[in-house]
Design an enzyme around this catalytic site. Structure first.
Site, PDB file in Angstrom:
ATOM      1  N   GLU A 176       0.836  -1.191   0.000  1.00 12.22           N
ATOM      2  CA  GLU A 176       0.000   0.000   0.000  1.00 12.22           C
ATOM      3  C   GLU A 176       0.874   1.245   0.000  1.00 12.22           C
ATOM      4  O   GLU A 176       1.937   1.282   0.621  1.00 12.22           O
ATOM      5  CB  GLU A 176      -0.914   0.000   1.218  1.00 12.22           C
ATOM      6  CG  GLU A 176      -1.995  -1.060   1.085  1.00 12.22           C
ATOM      7  CD  GLU A 176      -3.085  -0.938   2.125  1.00 12.22           C
ATOM      8  OE1 GLU A 176      -4.255  -1.140   1.769  1.00 12.22           O
ATOM      9  OE2 GLU A 176      -2.790  -0.648   3.290  1.00 12.22           O
ATOM     10  N   CYS A 189       3.347   8.683   0.923  1.00 12.38           N
ATOM     11  CA  CYS A 189       3.799   7.860   2.052  1.00 12.38           C
ATOM     12  C   CYS A 189       4.128   6.485   1.473  1.00 12.38           C
ATOM     13  O   CYS A 189       3.227   5.739   1.095  1.00 12.38           O
ATOM     14  CB  CYS A 189       2.670   7.795   3.082  1.00 12.38           C
ATOM     15  SG  CYS A 189       3.072   6.744   4.474  1.00 12.38           S
ATOM     16  N   CYS A 196       5.759  -6.065   7.874  1.00 16.20           N
ATOM     17  CA  CYS A 196       6.764  -5.508   8.781  1.00 16.20           C
ATOM     18  C   CYS A 196       7.039  -6.505   9.890  1.00 16.20           C
ATOM     19  O   CYS A 196       6.137  -7.192  10.363  1.00 16.20           O
ATOM     20  CB  CYS A 196       6.255  -4.200   9.389  1.00 16.20           C
ATOM     21  SG  CYS A 196       7.500  -3.326  10.371  1.00 16.20           S
ATOM     22  N   CYS A 200       5.010  -3.521  16.280  1.00 15.43           N
ATOM     23  CA  CYS A 200       4.571  -2.511  17.248  1.00 15.43           C
ATOM     24  C   CYS A 200       3.097  -2.780  17.537  1.00 15.43           C
ATOM     25  O   CYS A 200       2.317  -3.073  16.640  1.00 15.43           O
ATOM     26  CB  CYS A 200       4.761  -1.108  16.669  1.00 15.43           C
ATOM     27  SG  CYS A 200       6.478  -0.769  16.238  1.00 15.43           S
ATOM     28  N   CYS A 203       0.146  -0.966  15.584  1.00 11.32           N
ATOM     29  CA  CYS A 203       0.257  -0.773  14.141  1.00 11.32           C
ATOM     30  C   CYS A 203      -0.335  -1.966  13.379  1.00 11.32           C
ATOM     31  O   CYS A 203      -0.017  -3.127  13.671  1.00 11.32           O
ATOM     32  CB  CYS A 203       1.727  -0.600  13.773  1.00 11.32           C
ATOM     33  SG  CYS A 203       1.978  -0.371  12.014  1.00 11.32           S
ATOM     34  N   CYS A 421      -1.568   6.848   9.283  1.00  6.15           N
ATOM     35  CA  CYS A 421      -0.400   6.200   9.890  1.00  6.15           C
ATOM     36  C   CYS A 421      -0.795   4.931  10.616  1.00  6.15           C
ATOM     37  O   CYS A 421      -1.715   4.937  11.439  1.00  6.15           O
ATOM     38  CB  CYS A 421       0.217   7.111  10.953  1.00  6.15           C
ATOM     39  SG  CYS A 421       1.219   8.397  10.306  1.00  6.15           S
TER      40      CYS A 421
HETATM   41  N1  SAH Z   1       8.631   1.402  10.776  1.00  4.56           N
HETATM   42  C1  SAH Z   1       8.749   2.817  10.686  1.00  4.56           C
HETATM   43  C2  SAH Z   1       7.876   3.468   9.627  1.00  4.56           C
HETATM   44  C3  SAH Z   1       6.458   3.006   9.497  1.00  4.56           C
HETATM   45  S1  SAH Z   1       5.247   3.586  10.616  1.00  4.56           S
HETATM   46  C4  SAH Z   1       8.499   3.444  12.037  1.00  4.56           C
HETATM   47  O1  SAH Z   1       8.032   2.748  12.927  1.00  4.56           O
HETATM   48  O2  SAH Z   1       8.815   4.607  12.218  1.00  4.56           O
HETATM   49  C5  SAH Z   1       5.140   5.328  10.451  1.00  4.56           C
HETATM   50  C6  SAH Z   1       4.647   5.999  11.736  1.00  4.56           C
HETATM   51  O3  SAH Z   1       3.269   5.672  12.009  1.00  4.56           O
HETATM   52  C7  SAH Z   1       5.435   5.553  12.944  1.00  4.56           C
HETATM   53  O4  SAH Z   1       5.760   6.633  13.773  1.00  4.56           O
HETATM   54  C8  SAH Z   1       4.438   4.634  13.615  1.00  4.56           C
HETATM   55  O5  SAH Z   1       4.717   4.433  14.953  1.00  4.56           O
HETATM   56  C9  SAH Z   1       3.154   5.347  13.371  1.00  4.56           C
HETATM   57  N2  SAH Z   1       1.984   4.502  13.638  1.00  4.56           N
HETATM   58  C10 SAH Z   1       1.903   3.156  13.556  1.00  4.56           C
HETATM   59  N3  SAH Z   1       0.672   2.724  13.884  1.00  4.56           N
HETATM   60  C11 SAH Z   1      -0.052   3.820  14.176  1.00  4.56           C
HETATM   61  C12 SAH Z   1      -1.425   4.035  14.565  1.00  4.56           C
HETATM   62  N4  SAH Z   1      -2.281   3.029  14.683  1.00  4.56           N
HETATM   63  N5  SAH Z   1      -1.825   5.307  14.781  1.00  4.56           N
HETATM   64  C13 SAH Z   1      -0.975   6.336  14.610  1.00  4.56           C
HETATM   65  N6  SAH Z   1       0.319   6.204  14.224  1.00  4.56           N
HETATM   66  C14 SAH Z   1       0.771   4.962  14.023  1.00  4.56           C
END
Ligand code: SAH
Length: 429
Positions: A176, A189, A196, A200, A203, A421
Site C-alpha cells: 500500500e 507515504c 513488517c 509494534c 500498528c 499512519c
Molecule cells: N517502521 C517505521 C515506519 C512506518 S510507521 C516506524 O516505525 O517509524 C510510520 C509511523 O506511524 C510511525 O511513527 C508509527 O509508529 C506510526 N503509527 C503506527 N501505527 C499507528 C497508529 N495506529 N496510529 C498512529 N500512528 C501509528
C-alpha cells in the site's frame, strides 16, 4: 498483551545478525537490493543473451537507473546510447508502464526485450515462505516487469482527498502507498517492505509479519503510481508506509538517490521514519554520505514512550535496544549529518498521554536538537488502544511546549479509508 511474534521468532529483528541487518535483506534472505547488487556485480551478465548465446541471463528492472546507467545499458544491448535517454524520459517524465508503451523504441527491439526473463524482486525458494498467499498469482507481463512498474489492484479515495493505492508486485504480493494532498504539497507515504517484522502493538502492518523487503524500483514505482493516480507531481516523500526502512536501508538510499536525480526532488523533501534497529543509525548516516554525497533527508525516530519500560510494552523489539542507546545513536547521527532529528510519538489514550509522560519526555530530550511530532492513535481493527481526546492531545502538546520542546501535532489524513499512519496492511478495499 501477548507477543505476536514470540521471543524466538526468526522474524525478530533483535535476533538478526549485524550483517543481516546492514545488508537489509529481510527475513527470507531475499535481496532487497537485488537490482543494485546485480548492477554492481554482474553488469556484463545481463547482456549475454541478446547476442545470440543460448543461456538467457535475467535482466534487472530498469526503474531506479539514472540516465548514464540507462545509456550504458542500451549500448550493452547493442543500441545507440540515445535509446537510454529515451528510456529515461519515458520512465520518469512520461511514466511509461510497459515497454509496449514506449513507441519511440524500435518495435523489433521492444519485442526482443519482452521475451527476456527479468529478475524478480520477490522471494526465491525460501526457508521462510510468505505467511499469506499471493493475491494476484499468475501475473505475466514481461514488458512491465522489465521497466519495474507495478500493477494497480485497487484505489480508495478518502473524503479529505487522501488516496490509497494497493499495488501488485510481480511476484504476486501487494503493497500500500498513500498520496496525501494539501494546497501546496503532495506527500507520498511509501512502503519500504511488504509487511513488517517490528510488531509494534498499535500498528496494523505489523500484525501480518514481514513478507520481504522491497527493491529500489518497487519503492520508486510507488511515487510514480501516486503521481499518475492523482495527476500531480509529488513534492514530498515519507518512508512511513509499510515496513521498517532501516531493515532495507540500501534500497531506501538508492530510492532516495533516484527520486532526487531522476524525479527532481530535493533530499530535504524526504523523510525516513524508523522505530530503531540496533547499530544501524550511524551506518545509515555514513552510507548516506557515501552514496548520496550528503544526508539532508529528515530522520524521524518513532519514540512513543519516555522510558524504556513503557517503550518495551508498546514496541517488543525495543527490548534489544535500550532507549538511552537509541538516543546516543541519534546524537551520533546528528553529529555525522548535521541534521536535526524528529521524534514521533503516537498518543495512546491513558497509556502514554498523561502529564507525567509529557514531563518525562521533556526531561529525556532536554538539550537535544529535535522536534517532536505527536500522532494521535489511528484506530486499527484489533482495537487494543484508544484515540485520545483532542483536549488530551492539546494538553500534551502544551506541556511539552512549556518545557521548550519543539512540538507539533500530525493531522490524521485518510482515516475513513484506513490510509492513515499505522493503518496500512495488504488488503483490497
Ligand atoms: N517502521 C517505521 C515506519 C512506518 S510507521 C516506524 O516505525 O517509524 C510510520 C509511523 O506511524 C510511525 O511513527 C508509527 O509508529 C506510526 N503509527 C503506527 N501505527 C499507528 C497508529 N495506529 N496510529 C498512529 N500512528 C501509528
Amino acid at each position: 498483551m501477548a507477543d505476536p511474534l514470540g521471543a524466538s521468532s526468526p522474524q525478530d529483528p533483535s535476533k538478526a545478525t549485524d550483517s543481516a541487518l546492514l545488508n537489509s535483506t529481510g527475513v527470507n534472505g531475499t535481496a532487497a537490493t537485488a537490482p543494485d547488487a546485480l548492477r554492481a556485480e554482474a553488469p556484463a551478465a545481463a547482456v549475454a543473451f541478446t547476442d545470440g548465446r543460448p543461456e538467457a541471463v535475467p535482466l534487472s528492472p530498469l526503474l531506479g537507473l539514472g540516465v548514464a546507467e540507462l545509456e550504458a545499458w542500451a549500448q550493452e544491448q547493442g543500441q545507440p546510447s540515445f535509446r537510454g535517454r529515451q528510456l529515461h524520459d519515458w520512465l520518469y517524465n512520461r511514466g511509461a508502464r510497459s515497454l509496449e508503451a514506449i513507441t519511440v523504441l524500435p518495435k523489433a527491439w521492444r519485442q526482443r526485450l519482452q521475451d527476456l526473463p527479468v529478475i524478480q524482486a520477490g522471494p526465491g525458494p525460501s526457508e521462510h515462505p510468505p505467511k499469506e498467499e499471493p493475491i494476484n498469482p499468475g501475473e505475466s507481463e514481461p514488458g512491465r516487469s522489465l521497466l519495474g512498474r507495478s500493477r494497480l489492484l485497487h484505489r480508495s479515495d478518502a473524503r479529505d482527498g487522501t488516496c490509497k493505492l494497493l499495488l501488485a508486485t510481480v511476484d504476486g504480493l501487494s503493497i500500500e502507498t498513500v498520496g496525501i494532498p494539501s494546497d501546496d504539497r503532495l506527500t507520498v507515504c511509501v512502503s519500504s517492505q511488504v509487511g513488517c517484522s517490528m510488531a509494534c502493538r498499535f500498528c496494523a502492518t505489523g500484525k501480518g509479519g514481514l513478507q520481504r523487503s522491497l527493491a529500489v524500483h518497487e519503492i520508486v514505482d510507488q511515487v510514480l503510481s501516486v503521481r499518475e493516480a492523482m495527476g500531480r507531481r509529488p513534492s514530498h516523500v515519507v518512508f512511513m508506509g509499510m515496513g521498517e526502512p532501516l531493515l532495507n536501508s540500501e534500497a531506501v538510499l538508492a530510492a532516495i538517490d533516484c527520486l532526487c536525480r531522476d524525479l527532481g526532488m530535493a533530499q530535504r523533501q524526504i523523510t525516513v521514519s524508523t522505530v530503531g534497529v540496533p547499530r544501524t543509525l550511524p551506518t545509515l548516516a555514513e552510507r548516506a554520505l557515501d552514496r548520496l554525497g550528503r544526508a539532508q533527508f529528515t530522520l524521524a525516530v518513532s519514540l512513543h514512550a519516555p522510558d524504556q519500560q513503557l517503550r518495551e510494552e508498546l514496541i517488543p523489539t525495543a527490548r534489544a535496544y535500550p532507549i538511552e542507546a537509541l538516543l546516543d545513536d541519534c546524537r551520533h547521527y546528528v553529529a555525522i549529518t548535521g541534521r536535526r532529528v524528529s521524534f514521533e510519538y503516537v498518543l495512546l489514550g491513558s497509556i502514554n498521554d498523561q502529564p507525567r509522560h509529557a514531563e518525562a519526555l521533556a526531561s529525556l530530550l532536554r538539550g537535544f536538537q529535535s522536534h517532536v511530532n505527536l500522532i494521535p492513535y489511528n484506530p486499527i481493527e484489533e482495537e487494543e488502544f484508544q484515540r485520545p481526546s483532542p483536549a488530551a492531545v492539546e494538553a500534551f502538546r502544551t506541556a511539552l511546549a512549556r518545557r521548550h520542546v519543539a512540538v507539533s501535532v500530525r493531522a490524521s489524513r485518510g482515516l475513513d479509508q484506513d490510509a492513515a499512519c499505522g493503518q496500512l496492511r495488504r488488503r483490497l478495499g
